[in-house]
Design a protein around this motif. Sequence first.
Motif, PDB file in Angstrom:
ATOM      1  N   LEU A  91      15.678   6.153   0.228  1.00 19.51           N
ATOM      2  CA  LEU A  91      15.012   6.002   1.530  1.00 19.51           C
ATOM      3  C   LEU A  91      14.243   4.687   1.613  1.00 19.51           C
ATOM      4  O   LEU A  91      14.292   3.991   2.621  1.00 19.51           O
ATOM      5  CB  LEU A  91      14.071   7.179   1.791  1.00 19.51           C
ATOM      6  CG  LEU A  91      14.735   8.500   2.158  1.00 19.51           C
ATOM      7  CD1 LEU A  91      13.707   9.617   2.171  1.00 19.51           C
ATOM      8  CD2 LEU A  91      15.413   8.380   3.507  1.00 19.51           C
ATOM      9  N   VAL A  92      13.516   4.369   0.550  1.00 19.17           N
ATOM     10  CA  VAL A  92      12.750   3.111   0.533  1.00 19.17           C
ATOM     11  C   VAL A  92      13.699   1.923   0.651  1.00 19.17           C
ATOM     12  O   VAL A  92      13.478   1.016   1.458  1.00 19.17           O
ATOM     13  CB  VAL A  92      11.878   3.019  -0.738  1.00 19.17           C
ATOM     14  CG1 VAL A  92      11.310   1.614  -0.899  1.00 19.17           C
ATOM     15  CG2 VAL A  92      10.763   4.045  -0.702  1.00 19.17           C
ATOM     16  N   ASN A  93      14.780   1.931  -0.136  1.00 13.17           N
ATOM     17  CA  ASN A  93      15.746   0.826  -0.074  1.00 13.17           C
ATOM     18  C   ASN A  93      16.363   0.712   1.320  1.00 13.17           C
ATOM     19  O   ASN A  93      16.543  -0.387   1.842  1.00 13.17           O
ATOM     20  CB  ASN A  93      16.839   1.001  -1.124  1.00 13.17           C
ATOM     21  CG  ASN A  93      16.329   0.772  -2.520  1.00 13.17           C
ATOM     22  OD1 ASN A  93      15.318   0.110  -2.728  1.00 13.17           O
ATOM     23  ND2 ASN A  93      17.004   1.344  -3.494  1.00 13.17           N
ATOM     24  N   LYS A  94      16.698   1.849   1.911  1.00 13.35           N
ATOM     25  CA  LYS A  94      17.297   1.850   3.248  1.00 13.35           C
ATOM     26  C   LYS A  94      16.337   1.252   4.278  1.00 13.35           C
ATOM     27  O   LYS A  94      16.729   0.432   5.111  1.00 13.35           O
ATOM     28  CB  LYS A  94      17.661   3.287   3.634  1.00 13.35           C
ATOM     29  CG  LYS A  94      18.311   3.437   4.977  1.00 13.35           C
ATOM     30  CD  LYS A  94      18.613   4.909   5.233  1.00 13.35           C
ATOM     31  CE  LYS A  94      19.040   5.126   6.663  1.00 13.35           C
ATOM     32  NZ  LYS A  94      19.255   6.546   6.953  1.00 13.35           N
ATOM     33  N   GLU A  95      15.064   1.626   4.213  1.00 10.44           N
ATOM     34  CA  GLU A  95      14.078   1.106   5.156  1.00 10.44           C
ATOM     35  C   GLU A  95      13.829  -0.389   4.947  1.00 10.44           C
ATOM     36  O   GLU A  95      13.703  -1.147   5.903  1.00 10.44           O
ATOM     37  CB  GLU A  95      12.757   1.881   5.054  1.00 10.44           C
ATOM     38  CG  GLU A  95      12.833   3.272   5.618  1.00 10.44           C
ATOM     39  CD  GLU A  95      13.226   3.288   7.087  1.00 10.44           C
ATOM     40  OE1 GLU A  95      12.669   2.504   7.879  1.00 10.44           O
ATOM     41  OE2 GLU A  95      14.114   4.087   7.438  1.00 10.44           O
ATOM     42  N   VAL A  96      13.768  -0.822   3.696  1.00  9.70           N
ATOM     43  CA  VAL A  96      13.566  -2.248   3.408  1.00  9.70           C
ATOM     44  C   VAL A  96      14.753  -3.055   3.927  1.00  9.70           C
ATOM     45  O   VAL A  96      14.579  -4.115   4.538  1.00  9.70           O
ATOM     46  CB  VAL A  96      13.333  -2.478   1.895  1.00  9.70           C
ATOM     47  CG1 VAL A  96      13.423  -3.949   1.545  1.00  9.70           C
ATOM     48  CG2 VAL A  96      11.987  -1.906   1.479  1.00  9.70           C
ATOM     49  N   GLU A  97      15.982  -2.548   3.723  1.00  9.40           N
ATOM     50  CA  GLU A  97      17.176  -3.235   4.233  1.00  9.40           C
ATOM     51  C   GLU A  97      17.171  -3.280   5.757  1.00  9.40           C
ATOM     52  O   GLU A  97      17.535  -4.294   6.353  1.00  9.40           O
ATOM     53  CB  GLU A  97      18.442  -2.540   3.734  1.00  9.40           C
ATOM     54  CG  GLU A  97      18.729  -2.774   2.270  1.00  9.40           C
ATOM     55  CD  GLU A  97      19.907  -1.950   1.756  1.00  9.40           C
ATOM     56  OE1 GLU A  97      20.614  -1.323   2.572  1.00  9.40           O
ATOM     57  OE2 GLU A  97      20.113  -1.948   0.537  1.00  9.40           O
ATOM     58  N   ALA A  98      16.730  -2.175   6.394  1.00 11.86           N
ATOM     59  CA  ALA A  98      16.666  -2.142   7.863  1.00 11.86           C
ATOM     60  C   ALA A  98      15.654  -3.161   8.378  1.00 11.86           C
ATOM     61  O   ALA A  98      15.911  -3.855   9.372  1.00 11.86           O
ATOM     62  CB  ALA A  98      16.311  -0.741   8.342  1.00 11.86           C
ATOM     63  N   MET A  99      14.509  -3.274   7.691  1.00 11.03           N
ATOM     64  CA  MET A  99      13.507  -4.265   8.105  1.00 11.03           C
ATOM     65  C   MET A  99      14.043  -5.674   7.918  1.00 11.03           C
ATOM     66  O   MET A  99      13.848  -6.531   8.774  1.00 11.03           O
ATOM     67  CB  MET A  99      12.207  -4.076   7.317  1.00 11.03           C
ATOM     68  CG  MET A  99      11.453  -2.824   7.706  1.00 11.03           C
ATOM     69  SD  MET A  99       9.810  -2.578   6.960  1.00 11.03           S
ATOM     70  CE  MET A  99       9.919  -3.309   5.374  1.00 11.03           C
ATOM     71  N   ILE A 129       0.844  -1.194   0.000  1.00 11.67           N
ATOM     72  CA  ILE A 129       0.000   0.000   0.000  1.00 11.67           C
ATOM     73  C   ILE A 129       0.882   1.247   0.000  1.00 11.67           C
ATOM     74  O   ILE A 129       0.618   2.205  -0.723  1.00 11.67           O
ATOM     75  CB  ILE A 129      -0.955  -0.001   1.209  1.00 11.67           C
ATOM     76  CG1 ILE A 129      -2.000  -1.104   1.040  1.00 11.67           C
ATOM     77  CG2 ILE A 129      -1.641   1.361   1.373  1.00 11.67           C
ATOM     78  CD1 ILE A 129      -2.885  -1.296   2.249  1.00 11.67           C
ATOM     79  N   LEU A 130       1.931   1.231   0.813  1.00  6.30           N
ATOM     80  CA  LEU A 130       2.839   2.376   0.852  1.00  6.30           C
ATOM     81  C   LEU A 130       3.486   2.604  -0.512  1.00  6.30           C
ATOM     82  O   LEU A 130       3.627   3.751  -0.951  1.00  6.30           O
ATOM     83  CB  LEU A 130       3.906   2.169   1.925  1.00  6.30           C
ATOM     84  CG  LEU A 130       3.387   2.133   3.361  1.00  6.30           C
ATOM     85  CD1 LEU A 130       4.525   1.786   4.309  1.00  6.30           C
ATOM     86  CD2 LEU A 130       2.744   3.438   3.741  1.00  6.30           C
ATOM     87  N   ALA A 131       3.875   1.550  -1.181  1.00  6.88           N
ATOM     88  CA  ALA A 131       4.484   1.677  -2.508  1.00  6.88           C
ATOM     89  C   ALA A 131       3.476   2.249  -3.495  1.00  6.88           C
ATOM     90  O   ALA A 131       3.830   3.112  -4.329  1.00  6.88           O
ATOM     91  CB  ALA A 131       4.995   0.320  -2.982  1.00  6.88           C
ATOM     92  N   ASP A 132       2.229   1.810  -3.427  1.00 10.28           N
ATOM     93  CA  ASP A 132       1.189   2.334  -4.318  1.00 10.28           C
ATOM     94  C   ASP A 132       0.964   3.823  -4.083  1.00 10.28           C
ATOM     95  O   ASP A 132       0.863   4.610  -5.029  1.00 10.28           O
ATOM     96  CB  ASP A 132      -0.124   1.575  -4.120  1.00 10.28           C
ATOM     97  CG  ASP A 132      -0.056   0.140  -4.628  1.00 10.28           C
ATOM     98  OD1 ASP A 132       0.898  -0.188  -5.376  1.00 10.28           O
ATOM     99  OD2 ASP A 132      -0.950  -0.649  -4.274  1.00 10.28           O
ATOM    100  N   ALA A 146       1.718   9.489  -5.694  1.00 12.66           N
ATOM    101  CA  ALA A 146       2.252  10.820  -5.390  1.00 12.66           C
ATOM    102  C   ALA A 146       3.316  11.207  -6.412  1.00 12.66           C
ATOM    103  O   ALA A 146       3.333  12.341  -6.911  1.00 12.66           O
ATOM    104  CB  ALA A 146       2.830  10.851  -3.981  1.00 12.66           C
ATOM    105  N   SER A 147       4.171  10.288  -6.761  1.00 14.31           N
ATOM    106  CA  SER A 147       5.215  10.560  -7.759  1.00 14.31           C
ATOM    107  C   SER A 147       4.586  10.881  -9.109  1.00 14.31           C
ATOM    108  O   SER A 147       5.013  11.811  -9.803  1.00 14.31           O
ATOM    109  CB  SER A 147       6.143   9.361  -7.906  1.00 14.31           C
ATOM    110  OG  SER A 147       6.793   9.095  -6.698  1.00 14.31           O
ATOM    111  N   SER A 148       3.590  10.133  -9.460  1.00 16.23           N
ATOM    112  CA  SER A 148       2.918  10.342 -10.735  1.00 16.23           C
ATOM    113  C   SER A 148       2.282  11.733 -10.802  1.00 16.23           C
ATOM    114  O   SER A 148       2.366  12.423 -11.822  1.00 16.23           O
ATOM    115  CB  SER A 148       1.853   9.263 -10.920  1.00 16.23           C
ATOM    116  OG  SER A 148       1.081   9.522 -12.066  1.00 16.23           O
TER     117      SER A 148
END
Length: 182
Positions: A150-158, A94-97, A102-104
């Motif tokens: 930021l997304v990659n950093k958070e996914v790696e942290a998780m 959901i966050l990715a969507d 928002a990017s779009s």
Amino acid sequence: MNAIVSQAEFAQMVGVSEASISKRVSEGVLTRGENVHAWLVGYCEHLRDQAAGRIGETLGLDLVQERAGLAKAQREAQELKNAVARGEYAPIGILADVLGLASSAIVDRMDQFEGQVRKACPDLPQEVLLIVLRIMADARNEWIRSTSQLVNKEVEAMAQLDADETAALDIRAGSAEEGDAA
């Protein structure tokens, strides 16, 4: 209390089947030839061990660890429900969507920028418009790069957090096994 009784008599005294007492004798909980008092003490000790979760490990079950694992899973599930209710958590999909939408929206607005500037400022020199468009493109690219980072950093942290929790569980399980062997 010093009398020696048969398995059938003892089974009747404690209210279980003779097969149950026979099993306790074969397990070594009760010893043939001992008196009623010794059998009662041994039988009660066996029941206490069973209630405390110390019996059953021979079947591959550790009641205490199973209960602790269940309690942890229930606690984590409740924490997740609370985080969702407070709006602090949403599934990554959901966050990715949302981030994609928002990017779009931003990209659409930026794509319209050149036409709107040409309408609003028809006298604007082409060199100035190109500088502004380059700045806008750089800002858009930086926004996309930093958001992805930021997304990659958070996914790696998780992922690291999950790996650390798994390692901690493995360490605890290993020390429990070592304690059993001692």
